[in-house]
Design a protein around this motif. Structure first.
Motif, PDB file in Angstrom:
ATOM      1  N   GLN A 135       0.833  -1.210   0.000  1.00 48.78           N
ATOM      2  CA  GLN A 135       0.000   0.000   0.000  1.00 48.78           C
ATOM      3  C   GLN A 135       0.869   1.261   0.000  1.00 48.78           C
ATOM      4  O   GLN A 135       0.599   2.200  -0.733  1.00 48.78           O
ATOM      5  CB  GLN A 135      -0.894  -0.040   1.243  1.00 48.78           C
ATOM      6  CG  GLN A 135      -1.830   1.132   1.383  1.00 48.78           C
ATOM      7  CD  GLN A 135      -2.914   0.868   2.426  1.00 48.78           C
ATOM      8  OE1 GLN A 135      -3.013  -0.210   2.982  1.00 48.78           O
ATOM      9  NE2 GLN A 135      -3.742   1.863   2.680  1.00 48.78           N
ATOM     10  N   ASP A 136       1.913   1.264   0.829  1.00 51.30           N
ATOM     11  CA  ASP A 136       2.826   2.411   0.839  1.00 51.30           C
ATOM     12  C   ASP A 136       4.029   2.076  -0.035  1.00 51.30           C
ATOM     13  O   ASP A 136       4.513   0.953  -0.021  1.00 51.30           O
ATOM     14  CB  ASP A 136       3.292   2.699   2.272  1.00 51.30           C
ATOM     15  CG  ASP A 136       2.115   3.028   3.176  1.00 51.30           C
ATOM     16  OD1 ASP A 136       1.266   3.833   2.766  1.00 51.30           O
ATOM     17  OD2 ASP A 136       2.027   2.448   4.274  1.00 51.30           O
ATOM     18  N   VAL A 137       4.494   3.081  -0.764  1.00 54.34           N
ATOM     19  CA  VAL A 137       5.633   2.869  -1.655  1.00 54.34           C
ATOM     20  C   VAL A 137       6.815   2.319  -0.850  1.00 54.34           C
ATOM     21  O   VAL A 137       7.189   2.884   0.179  1.00 54.34           O
ATOM     22  CB  VAL A 137       6.034   4.193  -2.338  1.00 54.34           C
ATOM     23  CG1 VAL A 137       7.328   4.021  -3.111  1.00 54.34           C
ATOM     24  CG2 VAL A 137       4.918   4.659  -3.258  1.00 54.34           C
ATOM     25  N   LEU A 173      18.350   4.988  -4.574  1.00 55.14           N
ATOM     26  CA  LEU A 173      18.828   4.218  -5.725  1.00 55.14           C
ATOM     27  C   LEU A 173      18.000   4.627  -6.937  1.00 55.14           C
ATOM     28  O   LEU A 173      16.905   5.170  -6.808  1.00 55.14           O
ATOM     29  CB  LEU A 173      18.686   2.717  -5.480  1.00 55.14           C
ATOM     30  CG  LEU A 173      19.643   2.085  -4.458  1.00 55.14           C
ATOM     31  CD1 LEU A 173      19.470   0.581  -4.433  1.00 55.14           C
ATOM     32  CD2 LEU A 173      21.091   2.441  -4.745  1.00 55.14           C
ATOM     33  N   SER A 174      18.529   4.322  -8.111  1.00 55.15           N
ATOM     34  CA  SER A 174      17.811   4.713  -9.320  1.00 55.15           C
ATOM     35  C   SER A 174      16.644   3.760  -9.566  1.00 55.15           C
ATOM     36  O   SER A 174      16.518   2.715  -8.923  1.00 55.15           O
ATOM     37  CB  SER A 174      18.748   4.684 -10.518  1.00 55.15           C
ATOM     38  OG  SER A 174      19.029   3.350 -10.868  1.00 55.15           O
ATOM     39  N   ASP A 228      13.928   9.289  -5.357  1.00 53.99           N
ATOM     40  CA  ASP A 228      13.442  10.481  -4.651  1.00 53.99           C
ATOM     41  C   ASP A 228      13.341  11.705  -5.561  1.00 53.99           C
ATOM     42  O   ASP A 228      12.921  12.769  -5.123  1.00 53.99           O
ATOM     43  CB  ASP A 228      14.246  10.771  -3.373  1.00 53.99           C
ATOM     44  CG  ASP A 228      15.745  10.814  -3.613  1.00 53.99           C
ATOM     45  OD1 ASP A 228      16.157  10.905  -4.788  1.00 53.99           O
ATOM     46  OD2 ASP A 228      16.503  10.750  -2.628  1.00 53.99           O
ATOM     47  N   SER A 229      13.728  11.551  -6.827  1.00 52.13           N
ATOM     48  CA  SER A 229      13.511  12.657  -7.759  1.00 52.13           C
ATOM     49  C   SER A 229      12.267  12.441  -8.611  1.00 52.13           C
ATOM     50  O   SER A 229      11.945  13.267  -9.458  1.00 52.13           O
ATOM     51  CB  SER A 229      14.741  12.823  -8.657  1.00 52.13           C
ATOM     52  OG  SER A 229      14.787  11.788  -9.612  1.00 52.13           O
ATOM     53  N   LEU A 230      11.554  11.339  -8.398  1.00 52.40           N
ATOM     54  CA  LEU A 230      10.359  11.065  -9.195  1.00 52.40           C
ATOM     55  C   LEU A 230       9.134  11.727  -8.579  1.00 52.40           C
ATOM     56  O   LEU A 230       9.099  12.011  -7.384  1.00 52.40           O
ATOM     57  CB  LEU A 230      10.089   9.551  -9.253  1.00 52.40           C
ATOM     58  CG  LEU A 230      11.151   8.634  -9.859  1.00 52.40           C
ATOM     59  CD1 LEU A 230      10.644   7.198  -9.841  1.00 52.40           C
ATOM     60  CD2 LEU A 230      11.485   9.058 -11.276  1.00 52.40           C
ATOM     61  N   ARG A 240       6.443   7.209  -8.705  1.00 55.66           N
ATOM     62  CA  ARG A 240       6.862   6.279  -7.652  1.00 55.66           C
ATOM     63  C   ARG A 240       5.869   5.145  -7.501  1.00 55.66           C
ATOM     64  O   ARG A 240       6.236   3.996  -7.306  1.00 55.66           O
ATOM     65  CB  ARG A 240       6.970   7.001  -6.315  1.00 55.66           C
ATOM     66  CG  ARG A 240       8.268   7.743  -6.171  1.00 55.66           C
ATOM     67  CD  ARG A 240       8.336   8.442  -4.853  1.00 55.66           C
ATOM     68  NE  ARG A 240       8.889   9.771  -5.085  1.00 55.66           N
ATOM     69  CZ  ARG A 240       9.240  10.603  -4.131  1.00 55.66           C
ATOM     70  NH1 ARG A 240       9.078  10.271  -2.878  1.00 55.66           N
ATOM     71  NH2 ARG A 240       9.732  11.765  -4.436  1.00 55.66           N
ATOM     72  N   ARG A 241       4.568   5.515  -7.583  1.00 56.35           N
ATOM     73  CA  ARG A 241       3.531   4.485  -7.461  1.00 56.35           C
ATOM     74  C   ARG A 241       3.668   3.472  -8.587  1.00 56.35           C
ATOM     75  O   ARG A 241       3.502   2.275  -8.395  1.00 56.35           O
ATOM     76  CB  ARG A 241       2.154   5.129  -7.508  1.00 56.35           C
ATOM     77  CG  ARG A 241       1.828   5.871  -6.256  1.00 56.35           C
ATOM     78  CD  ARG A 241       0.637   5.202  -5.588  1.00 56.35           C
ATOM     79  NE  ARG A 241       0.677   5.466  -4.174  1.00 56.35           N
ATOM     80  CZ  ARG A 241       0.507   4.532  -3.246  1.00 56.35           C
ATOM     81  NH1 ARG A 241       0.280   3.291  -3.592  1.00 56.35           N
ATOM     82  NH2 ARG A 241       0.553   4.835  -1.986  1.00 56.35           N
TER      83      ARG A 241
END
Ligand SMILES: Nc1ncnc2c1ncn2[C@@H]1O[C@H](COP(=O)(O)OP(=O)(O)OP(=O)(O)O)[C@@H](O)[C@H]1O
Ligand SMILES: [Mg+2]
Lengths: 325, 391
Positions: free
Chosen positions: A94-96, A102-103, A144-146, A151-152
């Motif tokens: 449910q949570d990312v 990391l890429s 963390d740049s998405l 991310r989902r």
């Protein structure tokens, strides 16, 4: 669409949960839940916050030991130990759950390695998954740049690298903009078509109706109803309503309609007004007859509205509470 | 093999993190330089000498003996006040006031006191006093011999003093080596040979604790919880992280050893013993780090407590100053922490040409620490991952 999914009663089910139960202290989170999913079938577990969806899923994926009941995937027992059944399950929490530093590609490779994919296959699958979740262009970027939606999508992708037989998604569209949401639903739809069995939890009615071959409604830990969305809707005593608006008197027309088979009653009309409202069994199949009748009687129909009861109504009916609080 | 997937991910993340690399490499090297320069002062005590204006040959000889003593660097001050000022400013460790009329008193058979001034703070002063005492005692022995000879068999005092001096040079029946500091201090490595191994001990441990913060962080990303849905036992995740942090600790140790050898001329002693010591110490640090990663709830807690704990244990264990300089009870208490054993082992290797067998005791104790910490750490982390993997 390829073959329609078989029923888990006739085909060997991919997922077979029998009488799952789990409590946390005094609180009963899941109570006697049984469900089976056939290959290629998309099963929606629909319920409000705290209904027990995540708890059920954690037991299905072998992350939480049930107090009672069993889980089998393709006939192999699932437990919290690292058994072979887990190789068949793709789990999307449910949570990312990704390494933020990391890429995109490194994350996919990491999860692929956890399932012991050989090098060649890993490379190929990572490219395929990148394509599937439409992140090929961002493969080298840190997570963390998405954006949240990306991310989902990657969160889902990480559950797909090892080509699971059963994909388990826990509310994958929560907090996602409509466009990403659409993309996610499209892909889930495709997984089903490709023969993957999908277990999908949501508290969005539209998603369940749109995606799922079958829906289980869970409330306070209990599975209160199960069936295809249409079957479920039929469970409700409610019928379709047809509302016809015409110019001129309708009393004669209303009487004629009432005599048609499958028309169960007249909700409104029969007087000198210009609206007739009928309660019918299957509005869509009856509509041509109604229009023919109007034509015979020279009634000029201006508009037709059909209200089909939806899962929202079913849910209301079964649990006495609205789905979304 | 799945453990190695975790190892790989962790190594990639740490080696990409500039802050982590700063703490791993730059900071230790900077501190090695600072402490190396400071501790260098211990090999020669700075002593101010205030001679008596009417000094005779005996006094001059004493002054010359003091100047020659290997552990002392003397400087003469015409004015006692100047010497005192220098002492207060910590430019000197001690000031020797040569007694007035030393020669007459000695010839008259009276006993004489040499006054040595030190600052109350600073252990160097007291250590300097023992060095000075050794030189003075030597000198006094000679005077006593000359006086004895004069009383028993006649002759002049000066003649007998010269004889005594000659006899001492020819054959020394009892060799006495002056102790520079108390206890085992003559074994103390100095300068960079002291600061480099002790900072290795200090920083490998602190850095490993920081690794615990990264484990807590990973716990909170939900990656472990998710990984357990794969056919991966929790112990593989624990092993993967442990291997990663062990490799990082070894890498950091190698960097410090290399920089110490190349830039600061540190001779690390017996290579086998040094290698075993580095490895065992890396295991101790890794155990502590993984344990922190299992026990703490937030990375901030680890960041707040970890370095303070590491520095505290380092102080107790003799990483900041030699345990030879602290009172006995504190030295004993210090050996409750693994740092003290590691520093002892390095001291033996670097200053006493020790080999594997001479540090066997220290290595055994350190191995016991490592086994205990690693066992607790893997049990705790496994428990954490299987009961509340996302917290
Ligand atoms: N680890 C836990 N400890 C204690 N109680 C828990 C725990 N996990 C779940 N519960 C409780 O079990 C019940 C079901 O929770 P669960 O997370 O399965 O609901 P959910 O259907 O997934 O809800 P949501 O839509 O909010 O995600 C809730 O009352 C919850 O508080
Ligand atoms: Mg949930």
């Amino acid at each position: 669409m390829t073959d329609p999914p078989g029923s888990p009663d006739t085909v060997r089910p991919v997922l077979d949960c029998a009488r799952l139960a789990r409590r946390f202290g005094e609180r009963v989170a899941v109570d006697d839940v049984s469900l089976r999913i056939a290959p290629g079938e998309t099963y929606g577990l629909l319920g409000p916050n705290g209904a027990g969806k995540t708890t059920t899923i954690r037991m299905v994926c072998g992350l939480l030991r049930p107090d009672a009941g069993t889980v089998r995937v393709a006939d192999r027992p699932v437990s919290t130990a690292a058994g072979p059944a887990k190789q068949l399950i793709g789990f999307v929490p449910q949570d990312v759950a990704l390494y933020p530093d990391l890429s995109v590609r490194e994350n996919l490779r990491f999860f692929g390695r956890l399932y012991r994919l050989p090098r060649r296959r890993l490379d190929r699958r990572v490219d395929e998954v990148l394509d599937l979740i439409d992140l090929t262009a961002r493969a080298g970027d840190r997570v963390d740049s998405l954006s949240g939606g990306m991310r989902r999508r990657l969160n889902i992708g990480a559950g797909l690298v090892h080509s699971p037989t059963l994909l388990v998604l826990d509310e994958p569209t929560v907090g996602v903009d409509p466009q990403s949401r659409h993309a996610i639903l499209e892909s889930v739809n495709r997984f089903g078509e490709e023969g993957m069995a999908v277990l999908y939890t949501t508290h969005y009615m539209e998603e369940a109706e749109r995606l799922c071959d079958r829906v289980g409604i869970i409330d306070r830990g209990r599975l209160v109803a199960e069936g295809s969305p249409r079957e479920l809707v039929r469970l409700v005593a409610e019928r379709d309503r047809i509302r016809l608006t015409a110019a001129g008197g309708l009393s004669g027309y209303a009487e004629a309609c009432r005599r048609l088979p499958r028309v169960e009653g007249l909700a409104r009309g029969g007087d000198h007004g210009d609206v007739v409202e009928l309660v019918v069994k299957d509005a869509r199949s009856l509509l041509p007859d109604l229009l023919d009748l109007a034509h015979e009687q020279g009634v000029d129909i201006r508009s037709v509205e059909i209200d089909e009861p939806d899962l929202e109504a079913v849910f209301l009916h079964l649990t006495g509470t609205a789905l979304r609080e | 093999m799945t453990a190695l997937a975790v190892t790989r991910a962790t190594l990639t993340r740490v080696l990409r993190d500039r802050t982590a690399l700063f703490f791993m490499v730059l900071l230790p090297v900077a501190i090695i330089v600072v402490i190396g320069v400071t501790v260098r002062g211990f090999d020669q005590f700075r002593v101010g000498l205030v001679p008596d204006p009417r000094s005779g040959p005996v006094a001059q000889e004493l002054a010359a003996d003091l100047a020659k003593a290997p552990g002392l660097r003397t400087r003469s001050y015409a004015d006692a006040a100047d010497a005192r000022t220098a002492l207060r400013r910590a430019e000197l460790d001690a000031v020797i006031l040569m007694p007035a009329g030393l020669d007459e008193s000695v010839r008259a058979g009276r006993s004489v006191t040499v006054r040595v001034l030190v600052e109350p703070s600073g252990s160097a002063g007291h250590a300097a006093v023992s060095s000075v005492s050794a030189v003075v005692a030597d000198h006094a022995g000679r005077l006593q011999a000359a006086r004895f000879a004069t009383g028993q068999s006649g002759g002049t005092f000066d003649g007998n003093l010269a004889l005594a001096r000659g006899a001492e040079r020819a054959s020394s029946p009892v060799a006495v080596r002056a102790e520079t500091v108390n206890g085992q201090s003559d074994y103390l490595p100095l300068g960079y040979s002291y600061s480099t191994p002790t900072m290795l001990v200090l920083f490998v441990f602190i850095n490993a604790l920081a690794g615990g913060a990264a484990i807590v962080q990973t716990r909170r990303t939900g990656v472990y919880a998710r990984a357990l849905a794969a056919p991966v036992p929790a112990r593989a995740l624990v092993a993967g992280e442990t291997i990663a942090y062990l490799l990082l600790a070894l890498l950091q140790s190698l960097l410090i050893v290399g920089i110490g050898a190349l830039a600061f001329d540190v001779a690390w002693g017996d290579p086998l013993a040094a290698g075993v010591l580095v490895t065992v110490w890396a295991l101790v640090g890794t155990g502590a780090g993984v344990l922190a990663g299992a026990l703490f709830r937030t990375p901030e807690q680890v960041h707040a407590i970890g370095p303070a704990l590491g520095i505290g244990l380092g102080m107790l264990g003799g990483c900041m100053w030699p345990l030879a300089l602290v009172p006995g009870w504190l030295r004993t208490a210090g050996h409750a922490v693994p740092q003290a054993w590691a520093v002892d082992a390095w001291t033996t290797l670097l200053s006493r040409d020790g080999d594997l067998s001479s540090v066997a005791r220290e290595l055994t104790v350190l191995t016991a620490f490592a086994v205990a910490l690693l066992t607790c750490a893997s049990l705790a982390l496994r428990h954490r991952l299987t009961t509340s993997p996302g917290a």
